[in-house]
Design a protein around this motif. Structure first.
Motif, PDB file in Angstrom:
ATOM      1  N   SER A   1       0.851  -1.185   0.000  1.00  0.00           N
ATOM      2  CA  SER A   1       0.000   0.000   0.000  1.00  0.00           C
ATOM      3  C   SER A   1       0.884   1.232   0.000  1.00  0.00           C
ATOM      4  N   PHE A   2       0.308   2.359  -0.391  1.00  0.00           N
ATOM      5  CA  PHE A   2       1.024   3.635  -0.336  1.00  0.00           C
ATOM      6  C   PHE A   2       0.495   4.487   0.811  1.00  0.00           C
ATOM      7  N   GLY A   3       0.089   3.825   1.882  1.00  0.00           N
ATOM      8  CA  GLY A   3      -0.340   4.522   3.086  1.00  0.00           C
ATOM      9  C   GLY A   3      -1.824   4.779   3.185  1.00  0.00           C
ATOM     10  N   ASP A   4      -2.592   4.309   2.211  1.00  0.00           N
ATOM     11  CA  ASP A   4      -4.028   4.530   2.202  1.00  0.00           C
ATOM     12  C   ASP A   4      -4.742   3.250   2.640  1.00  0.00           C
TER      13      ASP A   4
ATOM     14  N   MET B   1       8.862  -1.099  -0.136  1.00  0.00           N
ATOM     15  CA  MET B   1       8.545   0.294  -0.434  1.00  0.00           C
ATOM     16  C   MET B   1       9.844   1.091  -0.466  1.00  0.00           C
ATOM     17  N   ILE B   2      10.229   1.533  -1.663  1.00  0.00           N
ATOM     18  CA  ILE B   2      11.459   2.299  -1.837  1.00  0.00           C
ATOM     19  C   ILE B   2      11.247   3.764  -1.496  1.00  0.00           C
ATOM     20  N   SER B   3      10.051   4.279  -1.771  1.00  0.00           N
ATOM     21  CA  SER B   3       9.705   5.659  -1.430  1.00  0.00           C
ATOM     22  C   SER B   3       8.217   5.699  -1.126  1.00  0.00           C
ATOM     23  N   SER B   4       7.704   6.879  -0.839  1.00  0.00           N
ATOM     24  CA  SER B   4       6.274   6.996  -0.523  1.00  0.00           C
ATOM     25  C   SER B   4       5.393   6.762  -1.734  1.00  0.00           C
ATOM     26  N   THR B   5       5.988   6.726  -2.928  1.00  0.00           N
ATOM     27  CA  THR B   5       5.202   6.557  -4.156  1.00  0.00           C
ATOM     28  C   THR B   5       5.639   5.371  -5.008  1.00  0.00           C
ATOM     29  N   ASP B   6       6.616   4.600  -4.547  1.00  0.00           N
ATOM     30  CA  ASP B   6       7.144   3.520  -5.374  1.00  0.00           C
ATOM     31  C   ASP B   6       7.433   2.279  -4.545  1.00  0.00           C
ATOM     32  N   VAL B   7       7.091   1.113  -5.109  1.00  0.00           N
ATOM     33  CA  VAL B   7       7.504  -0.163  -4.517  1.00  0.00           C
ATOM     34  C   VAL B   7       8.274  -0.954  -5.560  1.00  0.00           C
ATOM     35  N   TRP B   8       9.172  -1.812  -5.080  1.00  0.00           N
ATOM     36  CA  TRP B   8       9.906  -2.714  -5.950  1.00  0.00           C
ATOM     37  C   TRP B   8       9.332  -4.112  -5.789  1.00  0.00           C
ATOM     38  N   ILE B   9       9.110  -4.780  -6.918  1.00  0.00           N
ATOM     39  CA  ILE B   9       8.598  -6.138  -6.951  1.00  0.00           C
ATOM     40  C   ILE B   9       9.664  -7.040  -7.563  1.00  0.00           C
ATOM     41  N   PHE B  10      10.166  -7.984  -6.798  1.00  0.00           N
ATOM     42  CA  PHE B  10      11.143  -8.937  -7.306  1.00  0.00           C
ATOM     43  C   PHE B  10      10.406 -10.035  -8.062  1.00  0.00           C
ATOM     44  N   THR B  11      10.900 -10.367  -9.259  1.00  0.00           N
ATOM     45  CA  THR B  11      10.298 -11.425 -10.066  1.00  0.00           C
ATOM     46  C   THR B  11      11.392 -12.349 -10.586  1.00  0.00           C
ATOM     47  N   ASN B  12      10.976 -13.399 -11.285  1.00  0.00           N
ATOM     48  CA  ASN B  12      11.956 -14.334 -11.836  1.00  0.00           C
ATOM     49  C   ASN B  12      12.641 -13.795 -13.089  1.00  0.00           C
ATOM     50  N   SER B  13      12.331 -12.554 -13.478  1.00  0.00           N
ATOM     51  CA  SER B  13      13.023 -11.953 -14.628  1.00  0.00           C
ATOM     52  C   SER B  13      13.512 -10.541 -14.329  1.00  0.00           C
TER      53      SER B  13
ATOM     54  N   GLU C   1       8.967  -1.922 -10.949  1.00  0.00           N
ATOM     55  CA  GLU C   1       8.581  -0.815 -10.082  1.00  0.00           C
ATOM     56  C   GLU C   1       7.101  -0.516 -10.289  1.00  0.00           C
ATOM     57  N   PHE C   2       6.362  -0.472  -9.203  1.00  0.00           N
ATOM     58  CA  PHE C   2       4.924  -0.160  -9.224  1.00  0.00           C
ATOM     59  C   PHE C   2       4.776   1.165  -8.489  1.00  0.00           C
TER      60      PHE C   2
ATOM     61  N   VAL D   1       3.215   0.287 -13.879  1.00  0.00           N
ATOM     62  CA  VAL D   1       4.274  -0.693 -13.649  1.00  0.00           C
ATOM     63  C   VAL D   1       5.318  -0.581 -14.745  1.00  0.00           C
ATOM     64  N   SER D   2       6.585  -0.643 -14.352  1.00  0.00           N
ATOM     65  CA  SER D   2       7.669  -0.602 -15.335  1.00  0.00           C
ATOM     66  C   SER D   2       8.831  -1.408 -14.805  1.00  0.00           C
ATOM     67  N   ARG D   3       9.737  -1.802 -15.720  1.00  0.00           N
ATOM     68  CA  ARG D   3      10.967  -2.443 -15.273  1.00  0.00           C
ATOM     69  C   ARG D   3      11.741  -1.454 -14.434  1.00  0.00           C
ATOM     70  N   ASN D   4      12.399  -1.940 -13.412  1.00  0.00           N
ATOM     71  CA  ASN D   4      13.117  -1.066 -12.495  1.00  0.00           C
ATOM     72  C   ASN D   4      14.098  -0.168 -13.251  1.00  0.00           C
ATOM     73  N   PRO D   5      13.900   1.159 -13.182  1.00  0.00           N
ATOM     74  CA  PRO D   5      14.784   2.064 -13.921  1.00  0.00           C
ATOM     75  C   PRO D   5      16.167   2.199 -13.312  1.00  0.00           C
ATOM     76  N   THR D   6      16.344   1.742 -12.080  1.00  0.00           N
ATOM     77  CA  THR D   6      17.650   1.852 -11.433  1.00  0.00           C
ATOM     78  C   THR D   6      18.531   0.707 -11.906  1.00  0.00           C
ATOM     79  N   ASN D   7      18.999   0.817 -13.135  1.00  0.00           N
ATOM     80  CA  ASN D   7      19.760  -0.278 -13.736  1.00  0.00           C
ATOM     81  C   ASN D   7      21.118  -0.489 -13.084  1.00  0.00           C
ATOM     82  N   SER D   8      21.537   0.505 -12.271  1.00  0.00           N
ATOM     83  CA  SER D   8      22.826   0.360 -11.605  1.00  0.00           C
ATOM     84  C   SER D   8      22.756  -0.651 -10.460  1.00  0.00           C
TER      85      SER D   8
END
Length: 277
Positions: free
Chosen positions: A142-145, A192-204, A208-209, A215-222
């Motif tokens: 959740s994002f706090g709601d 929850m990485i920030s108040s507006t973003d969560v990271w979802i680990f998957t098999n690929s 980021e939700f 939903v998008s692939r995690n932009p933090t490629n580093s």
């Protein structure tokens, strides 16, 4: 956070100040270690016949150690906060949002998985709502709601994909979102990485939700994670931006803000959880 064999455990952490207490379930006993030393500090629960299951968020939740089923909440220093008696079966996922605790439980009478709510302060039962039939729940976030809690599940049409439902309090229903990840999420609440973003680990990889239901692939490629498809468990300490994730019995400590790996905990039988006071 599962069974731990202390004889096969090794510690390799360069900064022992990262965490003050580590928790572990050793068979049917819950213990708290003294920091990263691996020395047992004290036994918190020593039940008979049943193995404890540990769930984590900002607090630690312990379930499946008693009959009838209870959930106990602990602070990072190992002090007991509250005992909650489950309305149905043991909690498979737990999330506290505001003053409400959300628990995923199986109702043996209705043969349905339900999202059950309790008062966080007292543990009193509030209500329940059924989750769609024939799907396996993979996590909550959740994002706090309190009126919008997301239920992450296997896709009803493809078990190797991940889809999302959300709890709508006003409707007392859990409708499905038109979002799908073409990968299977790890069975655990996302972090929850920030108040507006969560990271979802998957098999690929990591997805980021965000709070806009995108939903998008995690932009933090580093973020470099070895064998990302094999990540079995993880936890995140937001105040320190520290990610702990497990790959093949090695538990890596990673600073998300700086993009650096800080150390490892090797444990052949499960994961570990650290909570900072």
């Amino acid at each position: 956070l599962h069974r731990v064999d202390r004889r096969q455990r090794q510690m390799c952490i360069r900064d022992s100040s990262l965490g003050e207490n580590i928790f572990a379930a050793e068979g049917n006993k819950l213990v708290i270690w003294n920091g990263f030393t691996g020395n047992e500090k004290k036994t918190l629960i020593n039940p008979i016949n049943r193995n404890v299951i540990l769930r984590s968020s900002d607090k630690m939740y312990v379930s499946n150690y008693n009959l009838p089923d209870f959930v106990s909440t602990y602070n990072a220093n190992g002090s007991l906060n509250l005992n909650i008696q489950n309305k149905y079966d043991e909690s498979s996922f737990i999330l506290q949002v505001g003053q409400t605790i959300f628990s995923v439980e199986y109702d043996n009478n209705d043969r349905r998985i339900k999202l059950v709510t309790y008062e966080a302060a007292t543990g009193a039962y509030i209500a329940n709502v059924p989750i769609q039939r024939y799907v396996n729940v993979l996590g909550l976030f959740s994002f706090g709601d309190e009126n919008r809690v997301y239920v992450m599940t296997e896709s009803p049409s493809n078990s190797s994909h991940t889809t999302f439902f959300y709890y709508n309090k006003s409707l007392n229903a859990i409708p499905q979102l038109s979002l799908t990840i073409s990968a299977r999420a790890t069975t655990q609440n996302p972090i929850m990485i920030s108040s507006t973003d969560v990271w979802i680990f998957t098999n690929s990889g990591i997805y980021e939700f965000n709070s806009g239901d995108q939903v998008s692939r995690n932009p933090t490629n580093s973020l470099t994670i070895n064998n990302i498809s094999s990540v079995g468990s993880y936890s995140y300490l937001a105040s320190e931006t520290l990610l702990m994730y497990e790959v093949q019995s090695k538990h890596y400590i990673y600073n998300v803000a700086t993009g650096t790996e800080l150390g490892q905990i090797t444990n052949s039988n499960g994961s570990v959880l650290f909570l900072k006071k």
